[in-house]
Scaffold this motif. Structure first.
Motif, short mmCIF file in Angstrom:
data_model
loop_
_atom_site.label_atom_id
_atom_site.label_comp_id
_atom_site.label_asym_id
_atom_site.label_seq_id
_atom_site.Cartn_x
_atom_site.Cartn_y
_atom_site.Cartn_z
N GLU A 116 0.84 -1.21 0.00
CA GLU A 116 0.00 0.00 0.00
C GLU A 116 0.87 1.25 0.00
O GLU A 116 0.60 2.20 -0.72
N ASN A 117 1.93 1.25 0.83
CA ASN A 117 2.83 2.40 0.84
C ASN A 117 3.52 2.59 -0.51
O ASN A 117 3.64 3.71 -1.00
N GLY A 118 3.96 1.47 -1.09
CA GLY A 118 4.61 1.54 -2.40
C GLY A 118 3.69 2.17 -3.42
O GLY A 118 4.10 3.01 -4.22
N LYS B 76 0.97 4.09 -2.67
CA LYS B 76 0.60 5.45 -2.27
C LYS B 76 1.71 6.46 -2.54
O LYS B 76 1.48 7.53 -3.06
N TYR B 77 2.94 6.10 -2.13
CA TYR B 77 4.02 7.10 -2.18
C TYR B 77 4.97 6.88 -3.34
O TYR B 77 5.67 7.79 -3.76
N GLY B 78 5.03 5.63 -3.81
CA GLY B 78 6.07 5.32 -4.77
C GLY B 78 5.61 5.24 -6.20
O GLY B 78 6.33 5.61 -7.11
N ALA C 85 9.58 -3.36 -3.23
CA ALA C 85 10.36 -2.25 -3.77
C ALA C 85 9.50 -1.41 -4.71
O ALA C 85 8.65 -1.94 -5.43
N ASP C 86 9.70 -0.10 -4.65
CA ASP C 86 9.02 0.76 -5.62
C ASP C 86 10.06 1.61 -6.34
O ASP C 86 11.23 1.64 -5.93
N ARG C 87 9.63 2.26 -7.41
CA ARG C 87 10.57 3.09 -8.17
C ARG C 87 10.14 4.54 -8.11
O ARG C 87 10.22 5.28 -9.08
N ARG D 214 0.80 15.02 2.92
CA ARG D 214 0.63 14.02 1.86
C ARG D 214 0.10 12.71 2.43
O ARG D 214 -0.79 12.08 1.87
N SER D 215 0.64 12.30 3.60
CA SER D 215 0.20 11.05 4.21
C SER D 215 -1.30 11.10 4.52
O SER D 215 -2.04 10.17 4.21
N ARG D 216 -1.75 12.23 5.10
CA ARG D 216 -3.18 12.33 5.45
C ARG D 216 -4.03 12.33 4.19
O ARG D 216 -5.08 11.70 4.13
N GLY E 28 -4.73 9.09 2.98
CA GLY E 28 -5.48 8.23 3.90
C GLY E 28 -4.59 7.49 4.88
O GLY E 28 -5.00 6.52 5.50
N GLY E 29 -3.34 7.93 5.03
CA GLY E 29 -2.41 7.25 5.94
C GLY E 29 -2.68 7.60 7.40
O GLY E 29 -3.16 8.69 7.71
N THR E 30 -2.36 6.65 8.28
CA THR E 30 -2.55 6.90 9.72
C THR E 30 -1.21 7.17 10.41
O THR E 30 -1.18 7.57 11.56
N GLY E 31 -0.11 6.88 9.71
CA GLY E 31 1.21 7.04 10.34
C GLY E 31 1.58 5.85 11.22
O GLY E 31 2.56 5.89 11.95
N LEU E 32 0.77 4.77 11.15
CA LEU E 32 1.03 3.60 12.01
C LEU E 32 1.46 2.37 11.21
O LEU E 32 1.88 1.37 11.79
N GLY E 33 1.36 2.44 9.88
CA GLY E 33 1.60 1.25 9.05
C GLY E 33 2.95 0.61 9.28
O GLY E 33 3.04 -0.61 9.48
N LEU E 34 4.02 1.40 9.28
CA LEU E 34 5.35 0.81 9.42
C LEU E 34 5.64 0.41 10.86
O LEU E 34 6.42 -0.51 11.10
N ALA E 35 5.00 1.08 11.83
CA ALA E 35 5.15 0.66 13.24
C ALA E 35 4.57 -0.74 13.40
O ALA E 35 5.14 -1.60 14.06
#
Ligand code: ADP
Length: 271
Positions: free
Chosen positions: A161-163, A165-167, A202-204, A227-229, A232-239
């Motif tokens: 999801e992060n890849g 969303k951000y990548g 991995a993302d590019r 950008r995270s908000r 739809g990010g909560t800031g907890l995914g990687l934790a």
């Protein structure tokens, strides 16, 4: 401090035994501070959507009561804000569950190849919606570790999801919109001191400044909060990912190069 008490046979003064006890409270203090910061963060994260919701309820009860177009627009925003609160509560529950279970090693036999295929299938709609492509790279038919299938699926989900969303929000033709899941084996992982199963996402995309890497798995740590908000990010995914990997006695490595993309590597002990 202790008064002298008599003399030894050699005539030397002898001190009465005295016990001094020191307790290092710095760790307790640090833990208290972390707890307070966490509560403050959760309150702040909940207050933002709550403020929006109460504001729109007021407006709908007042000025916008008879304006159908405004009502639809506001209801859409309210649904989004309620969704944000929902995700936050879900992630908080996941986090507290994996933290509570961290001492118990999960023991089911899990095939990471089958698990990745099925996780990919459920992530396809999200990727498609974002214009991203998912690919699985492995030379193994199966790769078995001891683990918890739901939690390992959540690791993959959060990382992919992060890849996406951000990548992977790039131009489709540039190849920058690909998120790759790689599965493999490492014969000797120096910290685990044994063979490891490697599960990598991995993302590019634009990558992450090295400055942020050490703090990325902290709860509520974000490189770009806005950008995270927005995503739809909560800031907890990687934790959550970090705690699940810990529970599996594994390692999480994050490497990233600005402009080249990011790579999240999970290494799990193999039998
Ligand atoms: P969030 O819910 O904000 O996505 P995470 O804990 O999953 O929270 O990630 C923390 C932060 O790390 C994100 O806010 C984002 O800034 C950054 N990040 C995570 N994954 C990537 C990635 N693949 N590419 C670039 N930045 C990332």
């Amino acid at each position: 401090v202790a008064p002298f008490e008599g003399r030894a046979t050699d005539g030397q003064a002898r001190a009465r035994p005295l016990v001094l006890s020191f307790e290092d409270v710095s760790q307790q203090r640090a833990a208290g501070q972390i707890r307070r910061d966490f509560v403050a963060n959760v309150s702040h994260e909940l207050r933002t959507p709550l403020t929006a919701l109460t504001g729109f309820i007021d407006t709908l009860q007042g000025a916008a009561r008879d304006d159908a177009a405004a009502r639809d627009r506001f209801l859409a925003i309210m649904a989004r804000e309620a969704g944000r609160m929902n995700r936050l509560v879900e992630d908080l529950l996941s986090l507290s569950r994996v933290e509570a279970e961290e001492r118990m090693r999960p023991l089911d036999r899990i095939d990471l190849v089958a698990l990745s295929r099925s996780a990919m299938a459920s992530l396809l709609p999200l990727a498609e919606e974002a214009g991203a492509r998912l690919e699985l790279e492995t030379s193994h038919d199966s790769l078995v570790v001891r683990g918890d299938a739901d939690q390992l699926t959540q690791v993959l989900q959060n990382l992919v999801e992060n890849g996406v969303k951000y990548g992977a929000r790039g131009d489709k033709d540039s190849g920058a919109n690909v998120v790759t899941i790689r599965l493999g084996v490492i014969a000797h992982e120096p910290v685990l001191r044994q063979a490891g199963a490697v599960m990598e996402v991995a993302d590019r995309g634009p990558g992450i400044d090295p400055l942020h890497l050490p703090r990325l798995t902290e709860r509520f740590y974000r490189v770009d909060s806005h950008r995270s908000r927005e995503m739809g990010g909560t800031g907890l995914g990687l934790a959550i990912v970090k705690h699940i990997v810990n529970r599996h006695r594994g390692r999480l490595r994050i490497t990233s190069e600005k402009g080249q993309g990011s790579r999240f590597t999970v290494i799990l002990p193999m039998e």
